[in-house]
Motif scaffolding. Structure first.
Motif, PDB file in Angstrom:
ATOM      1  N   LEU A   6      15.675  34.037  17.796  1.00 14.04           N
ATOM      2  CA  LEU A   6      14.917  32.799  17.608  1.00 14.04           C
ATOM      3  C   LEU A   6      14.042  32.858  16.365  1.00 14.04           C
ATOM      4  O   LEU A   6      13.361  33.854  16.115  1.00 14.04           O
ATOM      5  N   SER A   7      14.073  31.786  15.594  1.00 13.50           N
ATOM      6  CA  SER A   7      13.081  31.590  14.533  1.00 13.50           C
ATOM      7  C   SER A   7      12.385  30.269  14.793  1.00 13.50           C
ATOM      8  O   SER A   7      12.998  29.306  15.265  1.00 13.50           O
ATOM      9  N   LEU A   8      11.101  30.232  14.494  1.00 13.69           N
ATOM     10  CA  LEU A   8      10.352  28.992  14.675  1.00 13.69           C
ATOM     11  C   LEU A   8      10.051  28.366  13.318  1.00 13.69           C
ATOM     12  O   LEU A   8       9.362  28.976  12.488  1.00 13.69           O
ATOM     13  N   ASN A   9      10.587  27.184  13.095  1.00 11.94           N
ATOM     14  CA  ASN A   9      10.172  26.428  11.918  1.00 11.94           C
ATOM     15  C   ASN A   9       8.736  25.982  12.179  1.00 11.94           C
ATOM     16  O   ASN A   9       8.447  25.335  13.203  1.00 11.94           O
ATOM     17  N   THR A  10       7.853  26.302  11.252  1.00  7.73           N
ATOM     18  CA  THR A  10       6.428  26.120  11.537  1.00  7.73           C
ATOM     19  C   THR A  10       6.002  24.658  11.610  1.00  7.73           C
ATOM     20  O   THR A  10       4.910  24.366  12.115  1.00  7.73           O
ATOM     21  N   ALA A  11       6.860  23.733  11.171  1.00 16.21           N
ATOM     22  CA  ALA A  11       6.542  22.312  11.345  1.00 16.21           C
ATOM     23  C   ALA A  11       6.537  21.920  12.816  1.00 16.21           C
ATOM     24  O   ALA A  11       5.903  20.932  13.201  1.00 16.21           O
ATOM     25  N   THR A  12       7.215  22.700  13.637  1.00 16.93           N
ATOM     26  CA  THR A  12       7.318  22.408  15.067  1.00 16.93           C
ATOM     27  C   THR A  12       5.949  22.396  15.750  1.00 16.93           C
ATOM     28  O   THR A  12       5.753  21.703  16.744  1.00 16.93           O
ATOM     29  N   GLY A  62      -2.238  24.087  14.716  1.00 16.61           N
ATOM     30  CA  GLY A  62      -3.030  25.122  14.046  1.00 16.61           C
ATOM     31  C   GLY A  62      -2.486  25.380  12.661  1.00 16.61           C
ATOM     32  O   GLY A  62      -1.413  24.878  12.296  1.00 16.61           O
ATOM     33  N   ASP A  63      -3.216  26.167  11.879  1.00 18.37           N
ATOM     34  CA  ASP A  63      -2.732  26.474  10.534  1.00 18.37           C
ATOM     35  C   ASP A  63      -1.684  27.583  10.605  1.00 18.37           C
ATOM     36  O   ASP A  63      -1.351  28.083  11.686  1.00 18.37           O
ATOM     37  N   LEU A  64      -1.166  27.962   9.463  1.00 14.85           N
ATOM     38  CA  LEU A  64      -0.058  28.923   9.446  1.00 14.85           C
ATOM     39  C   LEU A  64      -0.463  30.253  10.065  1.00 14.85           C
ATOM     40  O   LEU A  64       0.340  30.908  10.745  1.00 14.85           O
ATOM     41  N   LEU A  65      -1.708  30.659   9.856  1.00 16.64           N
ATOM     42  CA  LEU A  65      -2.155  31.937  10.415  1.00 16.64           C
ATOM     43  C   LEU A  65      -2.154  31.891  11.943  1.00 16.64           C
ATOM     44  O   LEU A  65      -1.732  32.846  12.609  1.00 16.64           O
ATOM     45  N   ALA A  66      -2.595  30.773  12.483  1.00 13.78           N
ATOM     46  CA  ALA A  66      -2.596  30.614  13.944  1.00 13.78           C
ATOM     47  C   ALA A  66      -1.172  30.577  14.484  1.00 13.78           C
ATOM     48  O   ALA A  66      -0.882  31.106  15.567  1.00 13.78           O
ATOM     49  N   ILE A  67      -0.277  29.958  13.716  1.00 14.78           N
ATOM     50  CA  ILE A  67       1.129  29.877  14.148  1.00 14.78           C
ATOM     51  C   ILE A  67       1.779  31.260  14.131  1.00 14.78           C
ATOM     52  O   ILE A  67       2.480  31.650  15.069  1.00 14.78           O
TER      53      ILE A  67
END
Lengths: 317, 317
Positions: free
Chosen positions: B41-47, B52-57
């Protein structure tokens, strides 16, 4: 009625031809000149379905010198088939199509319903003297024929569509009623039509009617196909024999609703003149039918809508 | 961080293979088994961009044993490129792509902006160690590069896209950063991408990279292509060399918003297992990336979203 007929006589019936202004040298036929009158305009009655019943729409069309309509089954049923046919005839209106048959995918329990319903649609189109019955072929069975078992098998839906059209075209041939497959925009693939490109529609035509005997063709609506990089080639492939109807409206940016936010010609991004040039170069000589499903245009007076259709036909279509 | 690493170790890194259960005998390779763990699994961070911001993701992904992400440029810029890269590396996350370059059509006044912006995107992707830069190619110039003069010439936009990719691929080759053309759903043809079928994307690849030297391919997102009757044939044509990324979500019926109503896998009508089978039969061995733009899922807690992605990956993808 006399007033209606008198008003219609103001409208010149034959559009003159002139050379296409564009520099597209691939086109072999001149484009028809729509700037002088609106004798080639047809109004799809869904465009003003919220403003009145079919009788009111027919009357409004006659009032504005519109010479043809393409009515929907539910609008016809609401006033009665006989009454609808008489009103259209009395107003001197031609038909550019009848909307719609199709919705072929179904589970076994709903297959008979799909078959019978489509035969009735052919019979109604014949009774009204329509030049073709437009087919919106249906998507997955649970949406095409509600109550059908759910499926995600798009290939099976494609096969059911092909089988359904194949059976119906025999009936249509006997009734002398051409069937026009309308490819719908891919955003309707699940719930309205799983034939989403002109190529797919023409492939079906070639397989089911290899003789090109006139009973199977397509209805081309710019809204559904304008994005397709293969559109020009497929229009050329189509030819006059297969092109049974041509519909216009526009694609708005942004589009706020998948179904009910079509634009008036000129308000969107579709290069209407280019596409009509290709359609006519392929030999199409029929009406230019305006079909707009729009909460915006449904909220306006019927005379304003029809006047705008006429004005835009002359300037941007 | 220790907790993060410890949690990640629970996740088996290698998905085992098993024969595909489906009766599709055309497939030559077994499908990968996703039921046991979510190591692919990879998570596209737009999901989860609203949560939260990228660090939280990144932290949330590590917490749930997600092994890869595909970040967006604006999310990276918001925390800074260096900081984003360090956070991803420290969390032990791989990348499955970088989103996004593209938006090539522009008028003359905006052509330089398009070129420079895309080169920066390549540089950022390289700095982050992404396996590819995803290209959303752009639509008509006024939407692709706001401020550009309006045009309805879709063929011209196609040509600008081809020219733009052709120029960028030289730069990308020097930077050793593969470019992945993502065909978008035809409903985005005007304002986001005028490459709307896998066939069109692969035609571009074949013209611009006939040697198949690894610097040009496609990102295939089921949301955009599931409706296409030519999808299976084009996936087979694609092959492992061209298939640089694979994205999943689902198509909801009804779809209430053209952009922000994508469905969680299993909630819609896409036959995800069939498509993944074809993608893997074509040789794809990369991550399965979840990319969902949805007001619904953006309104839920980040842990709930990630847990649901993991559960659905194991059961319906």
């Amino acid at each position: 009625m006399f007033r209606t007929i008198r008003l219609m006589l103001r409208c010149e019936p034959k559009a003159s031809l002139e050379a296409r202004s564009s520099a597209d040298h691939k086109l072999r036929r001149p484009m028809r000149d729509l700037t002088r009158d609106h004798s080639l305009l047809s109004l799809n009655t869904a465009t003003v379905r919220k403003q009145g019943d079919l009788l009111a729409i027919v009357e409004a069309c006659a009032r504005h010198g519109v010479r043809a309509v393409s009515p929907w089954r539910d609008q016809v049923a609401a006033v009665g088939l006989d009454r609808a046919g008489r009103a259209i005839k009395d107003a001197g209106l031609a038909l550019s199509g009848y909307c719609r048959g199709g919705m072929f995918p179904a589970d076994a329990a709903h297959a008979q319903e799909a078959r019978d319903d489509n035969r009735r649609a052919v019979d109604e189109a014949a009774a009204l003297g329509a030049p073709c019955l437009v087919l919106v072929v249906g998507g997955l069975p649970q949406f095409s024929r509600p109550g059908s078992a759910s499926s995600k098998d798009l290939a099976a839906a494609h096969a059911q569509v092909e089988d359904g059209i194949g059976a119906l075209v025999e009936y249509a041939r006997a009734a002398e009623m051409p069937l026009a497959i309308e490819p719908l925009h891919p955003m309707y693939a699940a719930d309205r039509a799983c034939v989403n490109t002109l190529k797919h529609a023409l492939d079906l035509c070639d397989r089911l009617d290899p003789e090109r005997d006139g009973w199977l063709g397509v209805a081309l609506d710019v809204y559904h196909v304008w994005w397709d990089p293969e559109l020009s080639a497929q229009i050329a492939r189509c030819g006059a024999k297969r092109m049974l109807a041509y519909h216009v409206c526009d694609w708005l940016v942004p589009t706020r609703d998948l179904l009910l936010d079509r634009g008036m010609m000129g308000d969107g991004v579709i290069d209407l003149s280019r596409i009509r040039g290709e359609v006519e170069a392929a030999g199409f000589t029929g009406f230019v039918e305006v079909e707009i499903f729009s909460n915006d245009w449904w909220s306006r007076p019927i005379d304003e809508v029809i006047e705008t259709c006429i004005a835009r036909l002359k300037t941007v279509v």
